[in-house]
Design an enzyme around this catalytic site. Structure first.
Site, short mmCIF file in Angstrom:
data_model
loop_
_atom_site.label_atom_id
_atom_site.label_comp_id
_atom_site.label_asym_id
_atom_site.label_seq_id
_atom_site.Cartn_x
_atom_site.Cartn_y
_atom_site.Cartn_z
N LYS A 55 0.89 -1.17 0.00
CA LYS A 55 0.00 0.00 0.00
C LYS A 55 0.92 1.21 0.00
O LYS A 55 1.42 1.62 1.04
CB LYS A 55 -0.88 -0.02 1.26
CG LYS A 55 -2.23 0.64 1.12
CD LYS A 55 -2.17 2.12 0.80
CE LYS A 55 -1.87 2.95 2.02
NZ LYS A 55 -1.61 4.36 1.67
N CYS B 114 13.75 10.92 6.80
CA CYS B 114 13.58 10.57 8.21
C CYS B 114 14.88 10.71 8.99
O CYS B 114 14.86 10.95 10.19
CB CYS B 114 13.02 9.16 8.34
SG CYS B 114 14.02 7.93 7.48
O1 TXE Z 1 2.43 9.79 7.35
P1 TXE Z 1 1.64 8.48 7.67
P2 TXE Z 1 1.98 11.03 6.46
C1 TXE Z 1 6.17 11.71 9.10
C2 TXE Z 1 6.43 13.18 8.79
C3 TXE Z 1 5.17 13.61 8.14
C4 TXE Z 1 4.17 12.82 8.93
C5 TXE Z 1 2.84 12.64 8.27
O2 TXE Z 1 6.62 13.89 9.99
O3 TXE Z 1 4.93 14.98 8.26
O4 TXE Z 1 4.78 11.57 9.13
O5 TXE Z 1 3.01 12.09 6.97
C6 TXE Z 1 -0.36 4.94 5.65
N1 TXE Z 1 -3.36 2.15 8.78
N2 TXE Z 1 6.73 10.83 8.10
O6 TXE Z 1 0.61 11.49 6.81
O7 TXE Z 1 0.23 8.81 7.97
C7 TXE Z 1 -0.43 6.08 4.68
O8 TXE Z 1 -1.50 5.92 3.79
C8 TXE Z 1 -2.53 1.75 7.80
C9 TXE Z 1 8.00 10.27 8.42
O9 TXE Z 1 2.22 10.66 5.05
O10 TXE Z 1 2.41 7.75 8.70
C10 TXE Z 1 0.94 6.00 4.04
O11 TXE Z 1 0.99 4.96 3.07
N3 TXE Z 1 -1.81 2.61 7.07
C11 TXE Z 1 8.35 9.18 7.51
C12 TXE Z 1 1.83 5.61 5.22
O12 TXE Z 1 0.95 5.04 6.17
C13 TXE Z 1 -1.90 3.92 7.33
C14 TXE Z 1 7.98 9.26 6.10
C15 TXE Z 1 2.57 6.79 5.85
O13 TXE Z 1 1.63 7.74 6.26
C16 TXE Z 1 -2.73 4.40 8.36
C17 TXE Z 1 6.66 9.83 5.93
C18 TXE Z 1 -3.49 3.44 9.09
N4 TXE Z 1 -4.32 3.80 10.09
C19 TXE Z 1 6.10 10.62 6.91
N5 TXE Z 1 -2.62 5.75 8.40
C20 TXE Z 1 9.69 8.53 7.74
N6 TXE Z 1 9.93 8.02 8.94
O14 TXE Z 1 10.49 8.43 6.82
C21 TXE Z 1 -1.74 6.11 7.43
N7 TXE Z 1 -1.31 5.01 6.78
#
Ligand code: TXE
Length: 486
Positions: free
Chosen positions: A178, A288
C-alpha cells in the site's frame, strides 16, 4: 486523464466501488492522474492472490530461480529508468538530478543486494551430548514469514518501498503493498516490470488508497497477512501495531525522528557545514534521517550559524527539470500547511529567523505548488514544539552548548532515537559520544553514508526492529530449529 489502478494477481484492476482520488503534482498543484481507491474487496483479492502465490509457484521455486528473477527486476527498472524517473518526479516534485542518483538506482539495487545476500547467509547448528551417549544434532532453517503487508511513505517512494519488497521477496515471501496516497505511480509501474521479469502472478500486489478507513487500515486488519513492515509517522506506527496485535502478527516499524547533529569545536568546519546542509535540506528536508536540531559548541556557534546561512541561501529552488536546481517543493500542499504552521510557531515562540521562514516567490506557472523556503532558526527554548516535533521540512534550529555532557543530554532528551550526526576530529570523543547518543544510526563526520549490509532502524519511539543486510532476515523469515536425535 491517466488512471492509476491496483495491481492484483498480475493484472491492473480498478475499484469495484468506482472510488478514485486525485494525484497532484506538487510543483504546480495540478492534478495529473486519478488513482483508484481500494475497498476491503480489493484488499481481500490482493491478499488471497499473495497467499495462493506463496503456496504455489513462488513457494516452490528454488532459491536460485528466485534470485535470478529478482536480478531481472532490478535490470527491468534500470531499462525503464527514464519512465521511473519521470513518474517519481511528477509525484514528489523532487529534482531529477537527485532522483536519478538516489531514488531510482538505489530503488533498483535493493533487489540485487538482497537477492545476493540471501544466497550467502549460513544457518547455525549445534551438536549436543545426550545421556545415552548417542547425541543429537540441532540445525536451524529459515522459512519465509508468509504474506507481508508493506505500507510505504512518500518521501523516497520507490527506494523505501523496494527496501522492504526486495528482502521480502528474496526471502520467499509474497507481498501486498500500500504505497502512500501521495506517491502511487512508481509502485504501480513496478507491476509491469515484475511481470516482464517473470515474477509469478500474485507475488507482488499493489492496492492504492489512504490510511484510516481505507486501504491501509483494511490491509492491517486483514487476518490473512502474516506481518507488516511500515515506514511513516510514529502515531501511525502505533495504530498499525494495535491492528497487528490481533492475530499476533509481526511488525517492523521505521518511524519518526527529531535527529540531533552535534558539532564540536574540534570539528572540520567545512565538513560539518557540508554535511549539515545535506542533512537539513536535501529532499526539501523530507528525510527521516535528517537533522532538525543542530547543537554547536559555543566557541564556534556564530561562525557556524553564519556559514550555514550563507550556504542555505545558495540553494537553488526549482522544478525537477531545472538542472541548476537542487531544492524542490514539499510533497503536497497539505504537508506545506504542516511545515508552515511550524514556521509560524517558531516566530510566535520568539525564534530568531536566520534565513527563510516563508514561501518563495515563484514564477506564475509554479505559483500553485508546495514551495517553502529553506529555514534556519536560533534562540528557541528546547521545549518549543519546533524543537521537539518532527516537522519533516527544510529547516533546523541551532542551539549552542558548552560541554560534551550537555551535548549528549540535549541529543537524548526527546522520545525519538532514529539517527544522529557527530562532527569532531577527536577520535576518542567520536567513539565516546557515539556510544552515549540514544539512536539506531550514528554518523561521525558524515551523513546518509549507507552500507546496505548494516542494521538500519530506530530506537525509542523511532521504531521497532532493524532492516538491512542479514538483519532483514529477522523480520522476513521464521527461524525453525530441527533437533535430530542420533
Ligand atoms: O504519514 P503516515 P503522512 C512523518 C512526517 C510527516 C508525517 C505525516 O513527519 O509529516 O509523518 O506524513 C499509511 N493504517 N513521516 O501522513 O500517515 C499512509 O496511507 C494503515 C516520516 O504521510 O504515517 C501512508 O501509506 N496505514 C516518515 C503511510 O501510512 C496507514 C515518512 C505513511 O503515512 C494508516 C513519511 C493506518 N491507520 C512521513 N494511516 C519517515 N519516517 O520516513 C496512514 N497510513
Amino acid at each position: 486523464m491517466k488512471e492509476i489502478k491496483h495491481y492484483i494477481n498480475g493484472e491492473y484492476v480498478g475499484s469495484a466501488s468506482g472510488k478514485q482520488f486525485d494525484n497532484v503534482n506538487p510543483v504546480n498543484g495540478q492534478t495529473f492522474a486519478r488513482v483508484h481507491e481500494a475497498g476491503r474487496e480489493e484488499v481481500d483479492a490482493a491478499v488471497k492472490a499473495a497467499r495462493a502465490a506463496l503456496n504455489g509457484p513462488w513457494g516452490k521455486m528454488t532459491l536460485d530461480e528466485r534470485t535470478r528473477i529478482l536480478h531481472k527486476v532490478a535490470d527491468g527498472i534500470n531499462d525503464r529508468f527514464d519512465e521511473f524517473l519521470e513518474a517519481e518526479c511528477l509525484d514528489t516534485g523532487k529534482p531529477k538530478k537527485m532522483a536519478s542518483h538516489i531514488d531510482i538506482p538505489r530503488g533498483a539495487a535493493n533487489f540485487k543486494v538482497f537477492a545476493d545476500m540471501i544466497k550467502n547467509v549460513p544457518a547455525e547448528s549445534f551438536e549436543m551430548a545426550t545421556p545415552d551417549g548417542s547425541g543429537a544434532l540441532n540445525y536451524a532453517v529459515r522459512r519465509p514469514k508468509g504474506v507481508i503487508g508493506v505500507i510505504s511513505p512518500w518521501n523516497l517512494p520507490l527506494l523505501l518501498m523496494t527496501w522492504k519488497v526486495g528482502p521480502a521477496l528474496a526471502c520467499g515471501n509474497t507481498v501486498v503493498v500500500k504505497p502512500s496516497e501521495e506517491t502511487p505511480t512508481t509502485t504501480a509501474l513496478l507491476g509491469e516490470v515484475m511481470k516482464d521479469a517473470g515474477v509469478p502472478d500474485g507475488v507482488y500486489n499493489v492496492v492504492h488508497g489512504f490510511g484510516g478507513d481505507s486501504a491501509g487500515q483494511f490491509l492491517t486488519e486483514h487476518q490473512d497477512v502474516d506481518g507488516f513492515t511500515f515506514t511513516g509517522e510514529t502515531t501511525t506506527g502505533e495504530t498499525i501495531m494495535k491492528s497487528a496485535a490481533r492475530g499476533i502478527r509481526d511488525i517492523s516499524l521505521e518511524l519518526g525522528g527529531k535527529n540531533a547533529g552535534l558539532v564540536f569545536a574540534d570539528c572540520d568546519m567545512d565538513k560539518a557545514i557540508e554535511g549539515t546542509m545535506r542533512s537539513a535540506f536535501v529532499n526539501c528536508g523530507q528525510v527521516c534521517l535528517g537533522t532538525e536540531r543542530v547543537y554547536v559548541e559555543r566557541s564556534i556557534f556564530d561562525e557556524f550559524v553564519s556559514r550555514l546561512k550563507a550556504e542555505a541561501e545558495k540553494l537553488r529552488i526549482g522544478p525537477p527539470d531545472d538542472d541548476a536546481a537542487n531544492f524542490g517543493p514539499l510533497v503536497s500542499l497539505k504537508h506545506r500547511e504542516k511545515v508552515l504552521s511550524y514556521y509560524q510557531k517558531a516566530v510566535e515562540d520568539g525564534a530568531t529567523v536566520v534565513t527563510g521562514g516563508g514561501v518563495p516567490d515563484m514564477p506564475e506557472q509554479y505559483a500553485g505548488g508546495a514551495w517553502v523556503q529553506p529555514t534556519i532558526w536560533t534562540g528557541l527554548s528546547e521545549d518549543s514544539p519546533v524543537v521537539t516535533d518532527e516537522i519533516f521540512g527544510p529547516c533546523c534550529h541551532i542551539q549552542p552548548f558548552d560541554s560534551e555532557e550537555e551535548a549528549i543530554e540535549l541529543a537524548n532528551r526527546l522520545p525519538y532515537g532514529l539517527a544522529s550526526a557527530i562532527w569532531t576530529e577527536n577520535v576518542s570523543r567520536a567513539h565516546r559520544v557515539a556510544g552515549q547518543v540514544e539512536a539506531g544510526i550514528i554518523w561521525v563526520n558524515s551523513w546518509f553514508l549507507r552500507d546496505l549490509r548494516t542494521p538500519f532502524g530506530g530506537s525509542k519511539q523511532s521504531g521497532i526492529g532493524r532492516e538491512g543486510g542479514v538483519h532483514s532476515l529477522e523480520f522476513y523469515t521464521e527461524m525453525k530449529n530441527v533437533c535430530i536425535k542420533l
